[in-house]
Design a protein around this motif. Structure first.
Motif, PDB file in Angstrom:
ATOM      1  N   CYS A   1      45.487  47.743  54.451  1.00 34.49           N
ATOM      2  CA  CYS A   1      44.392  47.445  53.026  1.00 34.49           C
ATOM      3  C   CYS A   1      43.717  47.521  53.732  1.00 34.49           C
ATOM      4  O   CYS A   1      42.677  48.602  53.194  1.00 34.49           O
ATOM      5  CB  CYS A   1      44.358  46.719  52.826  1.00 34.49           C
ATOM      6  SG  CYS A   1      46.264  46.161  51.551  1.00 34.49           S
ATOM      7  N   ARG A   2      42.969  47.398  54.947  1.00 34.42           N
ATOM      8  CA  ARG A   2      41.629  47.482  55.917  1.00 34.42           C
ATOM      9  C   ARG A   2      41.703  49.030  55.649  1.00 34.42           C
ATOM     10  O   ARG A   2      40.189  49.968  56.379  1.00 34.42           O
ATOM     11  CB  ARG A   2      41.109  46.812  56.717  1.00 34.42           C
ATOM     12  CG  ARG A   2      41.188  45.345  56.361  1.00 34.42           C
ATOM     13  CD  ARG A   2      41.039  44.563  57.626  1.00 34.42           C
ATOM     14  NE  ARG A   2      39.907  44.448  58.455  1.00 34.42           N
ATOM     15  CZ  ARG A   2      40.231  44.393  59.296  1.00 34.42           C
ATOM     16  NH1 ARG A   2      41.078  43.674  60.479  1.00 34.42           N
ATOM     17  NH2 ARG A   2      39.007  43.949  60.230  1.00 34.42           N
ATOM     18  N   ARG A   3      42.615  49.735  56.118  1.00 33.90           N
ATOM     19  CA  ARG A   3      42.446  50.946  57.208  1.00 33.90           C
ATOM     20  C   ARG A   3      41.884  52.123  55.448  1.00 33.90           C
ATOM     21  O   ARG A   3      42.167  53.047  54.805  1.00 33.90           O
ATOM     22  CB  ARG A   3      43.799  52.130  57.235  1.00 33.90           C
ATOM     23  CG  ARG A   3      43.131  50.737  58.615  1.00 33.90           C
ATOM     24  CD  ARG A   3      44.237  51.800  60.072  1.00 33.90           C
ATOM     25  NE  ARG A   3      44.252  50.382  61.062  1.00 33.90           N
ATOM     26  CZ  ARG A   3      43.229  50.981  62.519  1.00 33.90           C
ATOM     27  NH1 ARG A   3      42.395  51.658  61.708  1.00 33.90           N
ATOM     28  NH2 ARG A   3      42.999  50.015  63.044  1.00 33.90           N
ATOM     29  N   GLY A   4      42.428  51.700  54.283  1.00 34.08           N
ATOM     30  CA  GLY A   4      41.874  51.854  52.647  1.00 34.08           C
ATOM     31  C   GLY A   4      43.897  52.611  52.015  1.00 34.08           C
ATOM     32  O   GLY A   4      43.928  53.550  51.757  1.00 34.08           O
ATOM     33  N   ASN A   5      44.961  52.385  53.063  1.00 35.44           N
ATOM     34  CA  ASN A   5      46.078  52.982  52.679  1.00 35.44           C
ATOM     35  C   ASN A   5      46.431  51.694  52.211  1.00 35.44           C
ATOM     36  O   ASN A   5      48.201  50.779  52.220  1.00 35.44           O
ATOM     37  CB  ASN A   5      47.319  52.863  53.949  1.00 35.44           C
ATOM     38  CG  ASN A   5      46.470  53.707  54.945  1.00 35.44           C
ATOM     39  OD1 ASN A   5      45.900  54.908  54.312  1.00 35.44           O
ATOM     40  ND2 ASN A   5      46.442  53.705  55.930  1.00 35.44           N
ATOM     41  N   PHE A   6      45.874  51.075  50.716  1.00 36.54           N
ATOM     42  CA  PHE A   6      46.122  49.787  49.759  1.00 36.54           C
ATOM     43  C   PHE A   6      47.943  50.071  49.412  1.00 36.54           C
ATOM     44  O   PHE A   6      48.904  49.312  49.042  1.00 36.54           O
ATOM     45  CB  PHE A   6      45.844  49.227  48.246  1.00 36.54           C
ATOM     46  CG  PHE A   6      44.497  49.642  49.139  1.00 36.54           C
ATOM     47  CD1 PHE A   6      43.900  48.049  48.873  1.00 36.54           C
ATOM     48  CD2 PHE A   6      42.778  50.290  48.372  1.00 36.54           C
ATOM     49  CE1 PHE A   6      42.814  48.320  49.637  1.00 36.54           C
ATOM     50  CE2 PHE A   6      42.147  50.446  49.112  1.00 36.54           C
ATOM     51  CZ  PHE A   6      41.171  49.272  49.588  1.00 36.54           C
ATOM     52  N   PHE A   7      48.374  51.007  49.182  1.00 38.53           N
ATOM     53  CA  PHE A   7      49.885  51.319  49.308  1.00 38.53           C
ATOM     54  C   PHE A   7      50.766  50.998  49.918  1.00 38.53           C
ATOM     55  O   PHE A   7      52.151  50.646  49.541  1.00 38.53           O
ATOM     56  CB  PHE A   7      50.218  52.789  48.395  1.00 38.53           C
ATOM     57  CG  PHE A   7      50.245  54.002  50.073  1.00 38.53           C
ATOM     58  CD1 PHE A   7      51.367  54.010  51.163  1.00 38.53           C
ATOM     59  CD2 PHE A   7      48.879  54.481  50.783  1.00 38.53           C
ATOM     60  CE1 PHE A   7      51.635  55.335  51.401  1.00 38.53           C
ATOM     61  CE2 PHE A   7      49.305  55.881  51.389  1.00 38.53           C
ATOM     62  CZ  PHE A   7      50.327  55.566  52.394  1.00 38.53           C
ATOM     63  N   ALA A   8      50.529  50.863  51.152  1.00 42.49           N
ATOM     64  CA  ALA A   8      51.285  50.118  51.644  1.00 42.49           C
ATOM     65  C   ALA A   8      50.941  48.986  53.006  1.00 42.49           C
ATOM     66  O   ALA A   8      51.221  49.108  53.666  1.00 42.49           O
ATOM     67  CB  ALA A   8      50.835  51.576  53.753  1.00 42.49           C
ATOM     68  N   CYS A   9      50.272  48.669  51.633  1.00 47.51           N
ATOM     69  CA  CYS A   9      50.428  47.066  52.071  1.00 47.51           C
ATOM     70  C   CYS A   9      51.120  46.082  52.960  1.00 47.51           C
ATOM     71  O   CYS A   9      52.357  46.105  52.390  1.00 47.51           O
ATOM     72  CB  CYS A   9      49.588  45.999  50.685  1.00 47.51           C
ATOM     73  SG  CYS A   9      49.199  44.543  51.040  1.00 47.51           S
ATOM     74  N   GLN A  10      50.611  45.716  54.056  1.00 47.24           N
ATOM     75  CA  GLN A  10      51.608  44.777  54.542  1.00 47.24           C
ATOM     76  C   GLN A  10      51.987  43.206  54.838  1.00 47.24           C
ATOM     77  O   GLN A  10      53.016  42.956  55.132  1.00 47.24           O
ATOM     78  CB  GLN A  10      51.144  45.311  56.056  1.00 47.24           C
ATOM     79  CG  GLN A  10      50.897  46.083  56.561  1.00 47.24           C
ATOM     80  CD  GLN A  10      50.525  46.193  57.507  1.00 47.24           C
ATOM     81  OE1 GLN A  10      48.885  46.129  57.631  1.00 47.24           O
ATOM     82  NE2 GLN A  10      50.955  46.576  58.867  1.00 47.24           N
ATOM     83  N   THR A  11      51.527  43.075  53.173  1.00 46.69           N
ATOM     84  CA  THR A  11      51.837  41.504  53.140  1.00 46.69           C
ATOM     85  C   THR A  11      51.894  40.717  51.847  1.00 46.69           C
ATOM     86  O   THR A  11      52.355  40.056  51.270  1.00 46.69           O
ATOM     87  CB  THR A  11      50.704  40.238  53.234  1.00 46.69           C
ATOM     88  OG1 THR A  11      49.480  41.064  52.512  1.00 46.69           O
ATOM     89  CG2 THR A  11      50.198  40.735  54.704  1.00 46.69           C
ATOM     90  N   ALA A  12      52.297  42.138  50.716  1.00 45.74           N
ATOM     91  CA  ALA A  12      52.849  42.172  49.460  1.00 45.74           C
ATOM     92  C   ALA A  12      52.866  43.270  48.875  1.00 45.74           C
ATOM     93  O   ALA A  12      52.326  43.845  48.235  1.00 45.74           O
ATOM     94  CB  ALA A  12      50.921  42.074  48.604  1.00 45.74           C
TER      95      ALA A  12
END
Ligand SMILES: [Zn+2]
Ligand SMILES: [Zn+2]
Length: 339
Positions: free
Chosen positions: A100-111
């Motif tokens: 998410c911090r890198r802007g890859n929201f689709f690949a969110c690791q926690t949610a």
């Protein structure tokens, strides 16, 4: 406690059951949406068949949801009661993990929230959604029109706009079904020389009506050769689920062309020599997050792109789902609640 209708699946392979449930309350950080329309997507079969890893039951399917914000939980900013919104496959993201911090929201690791799979979706009168999953719906788009744009629409739109093709270049859309009929419209409105590739001469009139400047009939013509005659495609958007059809078109890529895959056939093999000698790519594309859906809806309001839909009331969900599975729908199937 107020009650609502919901369509749930209770076990893998189980039927779609219409049940009465309590209207859910949005906890802190969530909103409740009164559902007006929900598209039926082929991916809903993952929920029905229990094919998504870790699937829990009972579950309400549906990730093409359009409605109105009906209750706002504590701590929600930026969204208000009565606002028209849609929710797609991406059910939200955390905003703080590394991706998410890198802007890859689709690949969110926690949610890893997938609407209708990890939590209840839109085959119901109400659903709970995370604000990060919401897309605003423009006034010009009805709920039933919006629904398929939240999966089939954003998938094709976002793939094309990230494909690297530039206005005026040759873009082919392989397949003219639920995804392809949107892909052709988007490609034409984005200013590409748009080629539709489909089986059956009867599809040509529709393809041209949707904006295709060229039509290739894939059972009587060689798609690769025909695309090469046109100069080679900068992008081929592959919406089909058949590796043979993909392979038959892949040779139509031009120099540095990209074959964009949004339909699945795991048996697909790629031609390394062709890819190497012409610096071509084969690439997949994740549909998109809520802001991509919002951009899709806004683009459709601006340009007139619409999904062609067959509408069923929520009570007829079983017939509607069967119709989608039959492959005979022209082109997307949408449930409406009457809300
Ligand atoms: Zn879908
Ligand atoms: Zn995250």
């Amino acid at each position: 406690m107020a009650k609502m209708r919901a369509v749930q699946v209770s076990r893998p392979g189980g039927p779609l059951e219409i049940v009465e449930r309590d209207v859910p309350e949005p906890g802190p950080g969530n909103v409740r949406i009164k559902v007006q329309a929900c598209g039926i997507c082929h991916s809903d079969s993952l929920t029905l068949m229990g094919e998504f890893p870790g699937q829990q039951y009972p579950r309400v399917p549906g990730h093409e949801v359009a409605g109105v914000i009906d209750a706002v939980g504590a701590g929600v900013a930026g969204w208000k009661l009565g606002q028209r919104v849609g929710v797609g496959w991406n059910g939200g993201y955390c905003g703080y993990c590394e991706q998410c911090r890198r802007g890859n929201f689709f690949a969110c690791q926690t949610a890893t929230r997938v609407t209708g799979i990890t939590h209840d979706g839109g085959y119901a009168d109400y659903l709970i959604a995370a604000p990060s999953a919401l897309a605003a719906i423009p006034d010009a788009i009805s709920a039933a029109e919006a629904a398929p744009l939240l999966c089939a629409g954003v998938t094709t739109f976002n793939c094309l706009r990230n494909s690297g093709a530039r206005s005026g270049e040759l873009v082919a859309v392989l397949g003219l079904g639920g995804l392809g009929h949107l892909g052709v419209q988007f490609a034409a409105k984005m200013g590409f020389r748009t080629v539709a590739i489909a089986r059956g001469k009867d599809k040509e009139a529709l393809a041209r009506k949707l904006g295709a400047t060229h039509f290739i009939e894939s059972s009587s013509q060689d798609p690769s050769a025909e695309l090469q005659k046109l100069g080679g495609a900068s992008v081929i958007l592959s919406t089909v689920t058949n590796a043979g059809a993909m392979k038959a078109a892949m040779g139509g890529l031009g120099v540095k062309g990209t074959f964009m895959i949004i339909g699945v056939d795991n048996t697909l093999e790629v031609p390394p020599i062709q890819l190497i000698t012409a610096s071509q790519s084969v690439k997949g594309w994740y549909s998109g997050t809520s802001i991509d859906s919002q951009d899709t809806l806004a683009f459709c309001a601006q340009t007139g792109v619409r999904s062609m839909n067959e509408i069923y009331p929520l009570e007829r969900v079983a017939a509607a789902y069967e119709h989608m599975l039959s492959g005979k729908a022209r082109f997307r199937v949408v449930l409406t609640t009457g809300n």
